[in-house]
Design a protein around this motif. Structure first.
Motif, PDB file in Angstrom:
ATOM      1  N   LYS A 217     -17.130  37.696 -20.342  1.00 27.24           N
ATOM      2  CA  LYS A 217     -16.517  36.600 -21.086  1.00 27.24           C
ATOM      3  C   LYS A 217     -17.215  35.272 -20.838  1.00 27.24           C
ATOM      4  N   ILE A 218     -17.972  35.178 -19.730  1.00 26.51           N
ATOM      5  CA  ILE A 218     -18.596  33.907 -19.371  1.00 26.51           C
ATOM      6  C   ILE A 218     -19.869  34.163 -18.578  1.00 26.51           C
ATOM      7  N   ALA A 219     -20.878  33.321 -18.798  1.00 25.04           N
ATOM      8  CA  ALA A 219     -22.091  33.281 -17.993  1.00 25.04           C
ATOM      9  C   ALA A 219     -22.509  31.820 -17.872  1.00 25.04           C
ATOM     10  N   LEU A 220     -23.291  31.522 -16.842  1.00 22.40           N
ATOM     11  CA  LEU A 220     -23.672  30.146 -16.549  1.00 22.40           C
ATOM     12  C   LEU A 220     -25.174  30.034 -16.371  1.00 22.40           C
ATOM     13  N   PHE A 221     -25.765  28.989 -16.970  1.00 23.29           N
ATOM     14  CA  PHE A 221     -27.122  28.560 -16.657  1.00 23.29           C
ATOM     15  C   PHE A 221     -27.035  27.143 -16.119  1.00 23.29           C
ATOM     16  N   ALA A 222     -27.709  26.855 -15.018  1.00 14.08           N
ATOM     17  CA  ALA A 222     -27.661  25.521 -14.416  1.00 14.08           C
ATOM     18  C   ALA A 222     -29.063  25.057 -14.045  1.00 14.08           C
ATOM     19  N   TYR A 223     -29.280  23.742 -14.200  1.00  9.57           N
ATOM     20  CA  TYR A 223     -30.552  23.115 -13.874  1.00  9.57           C
ATOM     21  C   TYR A 223     -30.296  22.002 -12.869  1.00  9.57           C
ATOM     22  N   HIS A 224     -30.991  22.058 -11.722  1.00  9.56           N
ATOM     23  CA  HIS A 224     -30.838  21.077 -10.648  1.00  9.56           C
ATOM     24  C   HIS A 224     -32.186  20.449 -10.320  1.00  9.56           C
ATOM     25  N   VAL A 225     -32.148  19.195  -9.900  1.00 10.65           N
ATOM     26  CA  VAL A 225     -33.347  18.462  -9.496  1.00 10.65           C
ATOM     27  C   VAL A 225     -33.081  17.823  -8.136  1.00 10.65           C
ATOM     28  N   GLU A 226     -34.046  17.917  -7.226  1.00  9.36           N
ATOM     29  CA  GLU A 226     -33.898  17.280  -5.910  1.00  9.36           C
ATOM     30  C   GLU A 226     -35.231  16.715  -5.450  1.00  9.36           C
ATOM     31  N   GLY A 227     -35.144  15.687  -4.597  1.00  9.62           N
ATOM     32  CA  GLY A 227     -36.343  15.093  -4.018  1.00  9.62           C
ATOM     33  C   GLY A 227     -37.139  14.305  -5.028  1.00  9.62           C
ATOM     34  N   GLY A 228     -38.311  13.841  -4.590  1.00 16.98           N
ATOM     35  CA  GLY A 228     -39.204  13.111  -5.483  1.00 16.98           C
ATOM     36  C   GLY A 228     -38.752  11.712  -5.812  1.00 16.98           C
ATOM     37  N   GLY A 229     -37.964  11.116  -4.936  1.00 19.01           N
ATOM     38  CA  GLY A 229     -37.495   9.763  -5.159  1.00 19.01           C
ATOM     39  C   GLY A 229     -36.098   9.723  -5.738  1.00 19.01           C
ATOM     40  N   GLU A 230     -35.530   8.550  -5.723  1.00 18.62           N
ATOM     41  CA  GLU A 230     -34.157   8.374  -6.183  1.00 18.62           C
ATOM     42  C   GLU A 230     -34.059   8.544  -7.692  1.00 18.62           C
ATOM     43  N   PHE A 231     -32.957   9.165  -8.147  1.00 23.51           N
ATOM     44  CA  PHE A 231     -32.676   9.160  -9.572  1.00 23.51           C
ATOM     45  C   PHE A 231     -31.224   8.784  -9.786  1.00 23.51           C
ATOM     46  N   VAL A 232     -31.003   8.105 -10.897  1.00 20.95           N
ATOM     47  CA  VAL A 232     -29.683   7.572 -11.219  1.00 20.95           C
ATOM     48  C   VAL A 232     -29.162   8.290 -12.451  1.00 20.95           C
ATOM     49  N   LYS A 233     -27.920   8.767 -12.373  1.00 21.65           N
ATOM     50  CA  LYS A 233     -27.299   9.448 -13.513  1.00 21.65           C
ATOM     51  C   LYS A 233     -26.155   8.588 -14.033  1.00 21.65           C
TER      52      LYS A 233
END
Length: 373
Positions: free
Chosen positions: A135-151
Motif C-alpha cells: 500500500k505504501i513505499a518511500l523514496f528519500a533524498y538526504h544531503v550532508e556535509g559540504g558546508g552549511e545549507f539553509v532550508k
C-alpha cells in the motif's frame, strides 16, 4: 539494476505500451548498501560538496495500512541510523500509495510527512501502487556535509534549499484542487505550470533557464495524456522553449493526487543561480530521436555539472527505437532490456554508465509482469 529500485504498475510518456524507467546519476565515488529487509540505499561522497544519500523503503503487502506506515517509518529510521543521517539532512521524500483518496489523509498525519523542527522537507505523495501489492513505499533524498545549507518553506508546495550559492527549489503536490469535473486536463496542466513559473519569477528565475526536472502525473493517461502534451507544448513555447532551444527532463506517467476531480498533478526540481555553462542535454541519436520529432516537449536527459560531481536526470525512457516506434511489442522482458540499453546510451552521452545510477524507478503497464521483471 544499479542502485535502489522501486517497481510500480503504471504507464506513460514515451511509450504507453512498454516498461519504462527513469533514474538519477551523481558522478562518482558512490557506494550501495542493503541496509536491511525492505531497505536499500546508495550514497555519493564528493570531495567538496559533501555526501548525497538515496534511500528506498518497502513494506510487505500482507499488512494493513497502519502497520505498513509504521513499518516504513521504522525502516526509514533504521536506514538513517545506519548511514549516520540526522533527520535535518532530509531534503525530499516521495510516498507512493495504492489509493491516495483513502490513504493520503492518514499518511499526512504520520511522521513520514512531518518536518523536523526548523528544517522543512519537500514531500511528494502520489498514487502509484508499489509492487508486489504493498500500500505504501518511500523514496528519500538526504544531503550532508559540504558546508552549511539553509532550508526554507516558501509555501505548502515549495521548499527552497540554499547551498553553495545556489537555490534548489523542490516543488511538490502541485494540483488544482478542482471542485468539479468541468476543468480539463489542458487547463489544469497550465495552472500547475503557472504556479511553478510564478514561484520561480518571484526569485528571479524562469522555467526555461532554471527548471531541470518535472514529474507530470495523469489520472488516466490513455485518456488525458494528449491534452497535457498539447497544453505543455503551448506553454513551453510561450516560455521560450521550442525544438530550436531546449526542453526539460521529464516523466509523464499515470498517477494521481488525493483530489477527486484533479486530472493532473506535478512535481518539479529547479535550481536558482544555475548558469548555462553548467547544463547540457543528453541523447544518443543512433538509438533515440529528439522528442520533438513526434511533437512531444521533453529532453531525454539533462546533465548539470558541479565542481566535484555531475547530476544526470534521465527522463522516462521506454523500449523505442530511433524513429520513436515501439520495439518488441508484447515481450516485456525484451522491452525491459531495450529500455535499459536506451538509458545506458543516454548515460554514456553524459560520460556516465549504469554503475553510476543512484536510483532507478521501473513502471509496468501490466502488474502481472512483476515476478518476471
Amino acid at each position: 539494476m544499479a542502485g535502489p529500485s522501486t517497481i510500480m504498475p503504471t504507464h506513460g510518456e514515451a511509450d504507453p505500451a512498454a516498461p519504462r524507467s527513469r533514474g538519477t546519476v551523481a558522478r562518482k565515488r558512490h557506494r550501495a548498501a542493503r541496509v536491511g529487509s525492505g531497505i536499500a540505499a546508495r550514497s555519493f561522497h564528493g570531495t567538496r560538496a559533501g555526501a548525497e544519500h538515496f534511500i528506498c523503503v518497502e513494506a510487505p503487502g500482507k499488512l494493513g495500512l497502519e502497520d505498513q506506515i509504521g513499518l516504513v517509518r521504522e525502516r526509514y529510521a533504521a536506514a538513517r541510523e545506519t548511514l549516520g543521517l540526522a533527520p535535518e539532512t532530509a531534503v525530499f521524500r516521495r510516498l507512493f500509495l495504492s489509493d491516495t483518496m483513502n490513504q493520503a489523509a492518514r499518511v499526512r498525519e504520520s511522521l513520514l510527512t512531518v518536518d523536523p523542527p526548523g528544517s522543512p522537507v519537500a514531500v511528494s505523495i502520489v498514487q502509484q501502487p508499489p509492487l508486489p501489492g504493498a500500500k505504501i513505499a518511500l523514496f528519500a533524498y538526504h544531503v550532508e556535509g559540504g558546508g552549511e545549507f539553509v532550508k526554507r518553506r516558501l509555501s505548502a508546495r515549495h521548499v527552497l534549499v540554499e547551498r553553495n550559492g545556489l537555490g534548489h527549489l523542490w516543488s511538490t503536490r502541485l494540483c488544482s484542487g478542482a471542485r468539479g469535473s468541468s476543468v480539463s486536463a489542458a487547463a489544469q496542466t497550465r495552472e500547475l505550470f503557472n504556479d511553478l513559473i510564478g514561484t520561480l519569477a518571484a526569485r528571479g528565475g524562469t522555467l526555461r533557464d532554471h527548471c531541470v526536472r518535472t514529474w507530470v502525473y495523469l489520472k488516466d493517461i490513455d485518456v488525458f495524456y494528449q491534452d497535457m502534451v498539447d497544453s505543455r507544448r503551448e506553454l513551453f513555447a510561450e516560455q521560450g522553449m521550442t525544438g530550436a532551444t531546449h526542453f526539460i527532463a521529464s516523466t509523464g506517467i499515470e498517477g494521481a493526487c488525493a483530489h477527486r476531480y484533479d486530472l493532473v498533478a506535478l512535481d518539479a526540481y529547479s535550481i536558482l543561480g544555475l548558469v548555462p555553462a553548467q547544463v547540457s542535454y543528453l541523447n544518443d541519436f543512433d538509438r533515440l530521436c529528439p522528442t520533438k520529432d513526434y511533437n512531444v516537449t521533453f529532453e531525454r536527459g539533462t546533465r548539470v555539472a558541479y565542481a566535484d560531481r555531475a547530476h544526470l536526470f534521465i527522463s522516462g525512457t521506454a523500449s523505442i527505437d530511433r524513429a520513436g516506434a515501439v520495439v518488441h511489442p508484447g515481450d516485456t522482458l525484451r522491452q525491459l532490456d531495450h529500455a535499459i540499453a536506451n538509458i545506458e546510451a543516454l548515460l554514456r552521452s553524459g560520460r556516465a554508465g549504469l554503475d553510476d545510477l543512484m536510483h532507478l524507478l521501473v513502471y509496468l503497464r501490466d502488474p502481472t509482469d512483476f515476478a518476471r521483471v
